[in-house]
Design an enzyme around this catalytic site. Structure first.
Site, PDB file in Angstrom:
ATOM      1  CG  ASP A   9      26.307   2.407  36.809  1.00 54.65           C
ATOM      2  OD1 ASP A   9      26.762   2.439  35.653  1.00 54.65           O
ATOM      3  OD2 ASP A   9      25.172   2.814  37.122  1.00 54.65           O
ATOM      4  CG  ASP A 111      27.236   1.039  32.015  1.00 55.27           C
ATOM      5  OD1 ASP A 111      26.180   0.423  31.785  1.00 55.27           O
ATOM      6  OD2 ASP A 111      27.278   2.147  32.559  1.00 55.27           O
ATOM      7  CD  GLU A 112      23.619  -0.767  35.206  1.00 56.83           C
ATOM      8  OE1 GLU A 112      22.991  -0.861  36.267  1.00 56.83           O
ATOM      9  OE2 GLU A 112      23.081  -0.649  34.099  1.00 56.83           O
TER      10      GLU A 112
END
Ligand SMILES: [Mg+2]
Length: 417
Positions: A9, A111-112
């Site tokens: 993350d 973003d993960e």
């Protein structure tokens, strides 16, 4: 072999990525070191904070609040507009690095990502060591920090990556759940939105541990099937898969990323009909019917929302699936423009007919099923181009983009970039 998953993350993704862009463009100040936010157009009334720096957080500035509110907390706050093209570039570069360590990388949001690291120990060494290697490599090669959660399932990996930030690796193994996860506020549990947290607190359930210790039947009574899922999550079990890719085989689904963002549900109708047609066709091919229809939407900030309906009568009719999906889209359409629409049909059985009841127009349904079957036959013979519903040919109207209105927190999943 025991399973091992990572959840990677990016820390304050939008803010970090914008900071890198500014440095590349010749600015001398790193936005990460000053009170700064990424925000929608300030001239628009609904401009909101999309991401904040560490120093901005110290002034009490929160993601999702208005830029106006942020300015009252720190008048000299630096506001920069989002740069989605640059964000996507960074996101792709990160995924490419992650793919060096396992073929099983599932991007979960911009973003993960989840990594199934099971069985990679021979190749790369102990999981904890690999997690640190990945963290350092991303920082060295791309210039931003990530948290990595290491755990035996996706749920615990995701919970672990949310522990102390930035630039950290955390483990969450079953024996660590009582000390590391149970003391956290119940609202921190994956899947518990603000309204569920409120209802739990009214019942005296304040921590994840409180929920875990609650009788399972009480949780189910409070929230239905979702209550059971949350109770399992609180106990560290990924009872329902976090990602659709790993949903059980008895679900039939399809989703599509739109060539441009859509502001209104009507613009997605034609696409939804095409998706329902493909799902319905696969159900009919397998001689199956589905009882539950789930619609998933992802907005232009990658927030996922999903809503579902359980139907009185199971179906495999394109028309029925579409009626339900269309209604769901209208109920759940988010404030921000939508970039992905998806539908899945679940709880499938092999009953080949709809049980008629007084509320069903049996004659009309019968006709629709015949039409579906005829269309399937024609497709088999001539390919899918021949049988295209008129609706699919309709052009959707151009709509202005609206960025920055607040999302529906209760139906959206937790977490923001
Ligand atoms: Mg993040």
């Amino acid at each position: 072999m025991s399973k091992i998953f990572f959840h990677v993350d990016v820390n304050s993704a939008f803010l970090s990525w914008s900071a890198i862009k500014h440095l590349q463009d010749g600015e001398t100040v790193d936005l990460r070191t000053i009170p700064a936010v990424v925000g929608g157009d300030e001239a628009q009334r609904h401009g909101v904070v999309l991401a904040k720096s560490g120093p901005a957080k110290k002034y009490g500035i929160k993601t999702g609040e208005s830029l106006f509110a942020a300015r009252t907390k720190y008048p000299a706050i630096k506001v920069v507009p989002p740069d989605f093209d640059f964000y996507v570039k960074n996101s792709k570069a990160m995924i490419a690095i992650l793919q060096d360590y396992t073929p099983d990388v599932e991007q979960y949001s911009i973003d993960e990502a989840f990594l199934d690291m099971t069985g990679t120990e021979q190749l790369f060494g102990p999981p904890l060591q690999v997690a640190h290697t990945i963290r350092q490599r991303i920082y060295r090669e791309l210039g931003f920090t990530v948290n990595v959660g290491v755990a035996p399932n996706r749920l615990l990996a995701k919970m672990a990556s949310d522990f102390e930030k930035p630039n950290k690796v955390h483990t969450l193994f079953p024996e660590e759940v009582p000390t590391k996860m149970w003391p956290l506020p119940v609202g921190d549990l994956f899947g518990v939105g603000p309204s569920a947290a409120r209802r739990l607190k009214e019942r005296g359930i304040y921590t994840i541990g409180d929920l875990a210790a609650m009788p399972r039947a009480d949780a189910a009574r409070l929230f239905g099937a979702r209550g059971d899922t949350l109770w399992n999550y609180a106990n560290g079990r990924e009872a329902d898969p976090l990602t659709k890719q790993h949903a059980k085989d008895n679900s039939y689904g399809n989703s599509v990323t739109m060539p441009k963002d859509l502001a209104r549900p009507e613009q997605a109708d034609a696409t939804m009909l095409a998706l329902c047609d493909s799902v319905g066709r696969r159900l009919r091919r397998d001689g199956k019917t589905a009882r539950v229809v789930t619609v998933q939407l992802v907005d232009n900030l990658f927030h996922r929302t999903s809503h579902q309906t359980t139907m009185h009568n199971p179906t495999n009719s394109t028309d029925r699936l579409y009626q339900v999906a269309r209604e769901l889209m209208r109920q759940m359409w988010p404030a921000r423009p939508v970039r992905l629409v998806g539908i899945s049909a679940e709880k499938t059985g092999t009953d080949n007919f709809e049980q008629m009841d007084l509320f069903t127009d049996s004659a009309r349904l019968d006709k629709q099923e015949k039409l579906d079957r005829t269309a399937d036959e024609l497709r088999k013979k001539f390919g899918s181009v021949v049988v295209t519903r008129a609706k699919l040919l309709m052009d959707d109207a151009e709509e202005p983009r609206a960025l920055g209105a607040a999302k529906d927190k209760d139906s959206a999943e937790k977490g923001s970039p």
